[in-house]
Write a protein that holds these residues in place. Structure first.
Motif, PDB file in Angstrom:
ATOM      1  N   ILE A 162       0.836  -0.906  -0.078  1.00 18.15           N
ATOM      2  CA  ILE A 162      -0.161  -0.137  -0.151  1.00 18.15           C
ATOM      3  C   ILE A 162       0.884   1.264  -0.017  1.00 18.15           C
ATOM      4  O   ILE A 162       0.300   2.266  -0.709  1.00 18.15           O
ATOM      5  N   GLU A 163       1.704   1.183   0.468  1.00 19.65           N
ATOM      6  CA  GLU A 163       3.098   2.395   0.775  1.00 19.65           C
ATOM      7  C   GLU A 163       3.406   2.306  -0.457  1.00 19.65           C
ATOM      8  O   GLU A 163       3.423   3.811  -0.837  1.00 19.65           O
ATOM      9  N   ASP A 164       3.961   1.271  -1.079  1.00 22.67           N
ATOM     10  CA  ASP A 164       4.508   2.079  -2.728  1.00 22.67           C
ATOM     11  C   ASP A 164       3.449   1.771  -3.486  1.00 22.67           C
ATOM     12  O   ASP A 164       3.632   2.854  -3.936  1.00 22.67           O
ATOM     13  N   LEU A 165       2.737   1.479  -3.526  1.00 22.40           N
ATOM     14  CA  LEU A 165       0.561   1.835  -4.153  1.00 22.40           C
ATOM     15  C   LEU A 165       0.890   3.271  -4.226  1.00 22.40           C
ATOM     16  O   LEU A 165       0.767   4.232  -5.560  1.00 22.40           O
ATOM     17  N   ARG A 166       1.155   4.072  -3.382  1.00 25.49           N
ATOM     18  CA  ARG A 166       0.250   5.431  -2.466  1.00 25.49           C
ATOM     19  C   ARG A 166       1.256   6.692  -3.428  1.00 25.49           C
ATOM     20  O   ARG A 166       1.446   7.682  -3.863  1.00 25.49           O
ATOM     21  N   LYS A 167       2.723   6.332  -4.027  1.00 25.58           N
ATOM     22  CA  LYS A 167       3.900   6.223  -4.383  1.00 25.58           C
ATOM     23  C   LYS A 167       3.660   7.115  -6.294  1.00 25.58           C
ATOM     24  O   LYS A 167       3.990   8.088  -7.151  1.00 25.58           O
ATOM     25  N   SER A 168       2.722   5.822  -6.721  1.00 24.62           N
ATOM     26  CA  SER A 168       2.164   6.610  -7.598  1.00 24.62           C
ATOM     27  C   SER A 168       0.398   7.242  -8.196  1.00 24.62           C
ATOM     28  O   SER A 168      -0.108   7.145  -7.775  1.00 24.62           O
ATOM     29  N   LYS A 169       0.450   7.186  -9.677  1.00 18.83           N
ATOM     30  CA  LYS A 169      -0.465   7.974  -9.781  1.00 18.83           C
ATOM     31  C   LYS A 169      -1.764   7.256 -10.905  1.00 18.83           C
ATOM     32  O   LYS A 169      -2.557   7.676 -11.410  1.00 18.83           O
ATOM     33  N   VAL A 170      -1.107   6.274 -11.085  1.00 17.97           N
ATOM     34  CA  VAL A 170      -1.739   5.482 -12.193  1.00 17.97           C
ATOM     35  C   VAL A 170      -1.610   3.983 -11.776  1.00 17.97           C
ATOM     36  O   VAL A 170      -0.276   4.025 -11.765  1.00 17.97           O
ATOM     37  N   ILE A 171      -2.352   2.941 -11.400  1.00 22.00           N
ATOM     38  CA  ILE A 171      -1.280   1.454 -11.366  1.00 22.00           C
ATOM     39  C   ILE A 171      -2.945   0.977 -12.034  1.00 22.00           C
ATOM     40  O   ILE A 171      -4.126   1.009 -12.726  1.00 22.00           O
ATOM     41  N   GLY A 172      -2.365  -0.441 -12.728  1.00 26.32           N
ATOM     42  CA  GLY A 172      -3.221  -1.501 -13.550  1.00 26.32           C
ATOM     43  C   GLY A 172      -3.232  -2.562 -12.547  1.00 26.32           C
ATOM     44  O   GLY A 172      -2.882  -2.751 -11.342  1.00 26.32           O
ATOM     45  N   VAL A 173      -4.988  -2.790 -12.455  1.00 29.40           N
ATOM     46  CA  VAL A 173      -5.276  -3.690 -11.418  1.00 29.40           C
ATOM     47  C   VAL A 173      -5.970  -4.882 -12.388  1.00 29.40           C
ATOM     48  O   VAL A 173      -6.888  -4.803 -13.485  1.00 29.40           O
ATOM     49  N   ASP A 174      -6.153  -5.992 -12.054  1.00 28.10           N
ATOM     50  CA  ASP A 174      -6.646  -7.358 -12.755  1.00 28.10           C
ATOM     51  C   ASP A 174      -6.806  -8.277 -11.471  1.00 28.10           C
ATOM     52  O   ASP A 174      -6.184  -8.206 -10.613  1.00 28.10           O
ATOM     53  N   LEU A 175      -8.535  -9.132 -11.917  1.00 29.77           N
ATOM     54  CA  LEU A 175      -8.303 -10.130 -10.742  1.00 29.77           C
ATOM     55  C   LEU A 175      -8.252 -11.073 -11.233  1.00 29.77           C
ATOM     56  O   LEU A 175      -9.162 -11.594 -11.945  1.00 29.77           O
ATOM     57  N   GLU A 176      -8.347 -12.295 -10.286  1.00 30.07           N
ATOM     58  CA  GLU A 176      -8.412 -13.744 -11.230  1.00 30.07           C
ATOM     59  C   GLU A 176      -9.743 -14.116  -9.896  1.00 30.07           C
ATOM     60  O   GLU A 176      -9.313 -14.647  -8.348  1.00 30.07           O
ATOM     61  N   HIS A 177     -10.977 -15.201 -10.988  1.00 37.46           N
ATOM     62  CA  HIS A 177     -11.892 -15.863  -9.988  1.00 37.46           C
ATOM     63  C   HIS A 177     -11.399 -16.934  -9.677  1.00 37.46           C
ATOM     64  O   HIS A 177     -11.726 -17.779 -10.916  1.00 37.46           O
ATOM     65  N   HIS A 178     -12.637 -17.723  -8.840  1.00 36.31           N
ATOM     66  CA  HIS A 178     -12.918 -19.265  -9.092  1.00 36.31           C
ATOM     67  C   HIS A 178     -14.157 -19.143  -8.378  1.00 36.31           C
ATOM     68  O   HIS A 178     -14.770 -18.255  -7.232  1.00 36.31           O
ATOM     69  N   ASP A 179     -15.309 -20.040  -9.115  1.00 36.23           N
ATOM     70  CA  ASP A 179     -16.138 -20.587  -8.590  1.00 36.23           C
ATOM     71  C   ASP A 179     -16.698 -21.762  -8.480  1.00 36.23           C
ATOM     72  O   ASP A 179     -18.595 -21.381  -9.342  1.00 36.23           O
ATOM     73  N   PHE A 180     -16.643 -22.841  -8.674  1.00 38.32           N
ATOM     74  CA  PHE A 180     -16.899 -23.860  -8.907  1.00 38.32           C
ATOM     75  C   PHE A 180     -17.047 -24.585  -6.943  1.00 38.32           C
ATOM     76  O   PHE A 180     -17.618 -25.194  -7.176  1.00 38.32           O
TER      77      PHE A 180
END
Ligand code: AMP
Ligand code: MN
Ligand code: ZN
Length: 531
Positions: A162-180
């Motif tokens: 979180i401390e590292d990300l606070r230095k960014s003006k923009v970040i890329g994000v994606d999620l992987e999900h399981h539903d079985f």
């Protein structure tokens, strides 16, 4: 080759063999070309899959990760989804004000709003997003084991992230999900790439991380940090449902590709067009619960965010060239995606709207907070009942509907109690088969059930659960059948198509007395009278 077919066998063979030779040669050339691409990128593309002939390796998961969660999963929801927030970083409206219940209307049950709704719709995007962005290059792609994302599995690491990300003006994000192997679904990975080009994989199955992930609202709800996601409409729901995480200042590259009217709108297409990276989809349906993650899964997951910031800057420039209102539209569409709220399917509004998103259809709980134990049956027709689609798709006769409902309720309760998907408990196919074989007038035996399961096992490979519950299921069905026989005989006879001579009742008068939409009903009935 001047020999005519059929003239002479050996001449014909020569034609065939020449043809085969030429085909083999062409195949070899293509294969060589393909290998060349992988190693030297002679076409200027980088490839995610360095060896397309390798099939995904089959890992298996020995214990369900849910077993170790600090807050246990409870699938017996007693009210609408209550946002899981205890603090609200970057609030314009206080947490208390944001957690007010909205009273029920005829269209929508009582519910909580998206607690960041006000911020999502009103916080200005950072000023810099309205000016053409300077060229931004992603870090060069590497699939090597020495160059792997940072994996976040502890609270300590999460705080550092979180401390590292606070230095960014923009970040890329994606999620992987399981539903079985879960009832409502399980977020298994959160991939993040920072502006300083570090790739991270957050492991939300690590109990400490899952429990504390809402700390990341410090970044995700910060309007000054733009979150770039591709097609975030499900990610937004998963973040809310599993962690109480909300996105303020979303840039959805899917909506940008729509606005720019690009031919295709997939992330794979954007990666090819803007960063000459060719991804592969063979791990899309992988079991993302496996730990440790193999190198191939890590690389696949990393590729989904590694280039997002670069793609974003290029899309942003093209949008501005088209006109500032194009960019504004994309930002507005992105706000609306973020503003969706998660709701249990049993509490969702009558008319599905874009603003509410829920997981698969559940059977409403009769006593919210508790399993459905009683056998509850009705002949009332309701288009919106969770089993209606099965009646329609399998063309089940009217008389079988109560048995379908019986089994459907059992399946749903079992799935909730064991935190499994209904598909895992019993496939739709098996469920409909059972309905077909079960006769209201004869008791069901374990043997009958086993025969049906065995007959169906060639179509579905997960019958372990139901085999282990055979006796329980048999008792439940027989109890249900005897309840059914006790029900209003007139209605039951009617359902079976036995008309009493003395009474000239019509089906719409009796069986469907609760139905308002008579036209739909008659259409529906027409398809069932051939029974
Ligand atoms: P993605 O954004 O493409 O990485 O997908 C995120 C998650 O959505 C995956 O982990 C899958 O659980 C699910 N998913 C993606 N594509 C499909 C698909 N074609 N069919 C079913 N589930 C999918
Ligand atoms: Mn995604
Ligand atoms: Zn992904």
């Amino acid at each position: 080759m001047d020999t005519e077919l059929g003239e002479d066998d050996s001449a014909n063979w020569k034609i065939v063999s020449d043809l085969l030779d030429s085909l083999f040669e062409k195949t070899e050339i293509s294969l060589d070309e393909h290998k060349l691409h992988k190693t030297s990128n002679s076409d200027g593309f980088t490839y995610l899959d360095s060896n397309p002939t390798v099939k995904p390796s089959r890992f298996s998961v020995s214990t369900k990760p849910q077993k170790n969660f600090i807050t246990p999963i409870n699938n017996f929801e007693s009210e609408s989804y209550k946002p899981n927030l205890t603090e609200k970083p970057h609030a314009l409206k206080s947490l208390q004000e944001s957690l007010q219940l909205v009273p029920a209307t005829s269209e929508c049950p009582e519910h909580y709003l998206n607690p960041y709704s006000y911020e999502i719709m009103n916080q200005p995007y950072p000023d810099w997003i309205l000016q053409p962005l300077p060229k931004y290059d992603s870090a060069p792609w590497s699939s090597s084991a020495d160059d792997q994302p940072q994996i976040i599995t502890t609270l300590e690491q999460l705080k550092t992230l979180i401390e590292d990300l606070r230095k960014s003006k923009v970040i890329g994000v994606d999620l992987e999900h399981h539903d079985f192997r879960t009832y409502h679904g399980l977020t298994c990975l959160i991939q993040i790439t920072s502006e300083s080009k570090v790739d991270y994989i957050v492991d939300p199955l690590a109990p400490e991380v899952r429990e504390n992930l809402k700390l990341i609202n410090e970044v995700f709800a910060d309007p000054q940090i733009v979150k770039v996601l591709h097609g975030a409409f499900m990610d937004v729901m998963w973040l809310q449902r599993d962690f109480g995480v909300y996105i303020v200042s979303l840039f959805d590259t899917f909506h940008a590709s729509k606005e720019l009217m690009l031919g295709k709108h997939s992330l794979a297409f954007l990666l090819e067009k803007y960063v000459k990276f060719r991804t592969c989809k063979k791990y899309q349906l992988a079991d993302w619960r496996v730990r440790p993650l193999g190198l191939e899964l890590v690389n696949y997951a990393k590729a989904d965010t590694h280039f997002l910031i670069e793609v974003f800057t290029k899309l942003q420039n093209e949008l501005l060239q088209k006109g500032p209102e194009s960019l504004t539209r994309v930002l507005y569409d992105s706000r609306k995606v973020s503003n969706r709220r998660f709701e249990y399917s049993t509490f969702k509004p009558l008319n599905q709207t874009n603003e509410v998103v829920s997981t698969m259809a559940s059977v409403p709980l009769e006593n919210p907070g508790e399993p459905n134990t009683s056998v509850s049956l009705s002949f009332n027709y309701n288009r919106d009942q969770p089993w209606t689609h099965l009646i329609v798709s399998s063309n089940l006769p009217l008389a079988k509907r109560p048995i379908l409902e019986l089994l459907f309720r059992w399946r749903d309760t079992q799935a909730r109690a064991s935190d499994e998907s209904v598909r895992y408990v019993m496939s739709d196919y098996l469920l409909v088969s059972m309905v077909t074989y079960i006769d209201i007038n004869s008791e069901v035996s374990n043997q009958l059930l086993l025969t049906i399961i065995n007959d169906n096992s060639k179509f579905s490979n997960s019958s372990g659960f139901i085999r282990s519950k055979l006796t329980e299921l048999r008792k439940y069905i027989n109890e249900g059948l005897s309840e059914l026989k006790k029900m209003d005989v007139k209605k039951w006879n009617l359902a079976l198509g036995i008309q009493e001579e003395t009474e000239k009742t019509t089906v719409t008068d009796n069986v469907y007395e609760s139905v308002e939409d008579v036209e739909q009903l008659e259409l529906d009935f027409a398809s069932l009278t051939d029974e």
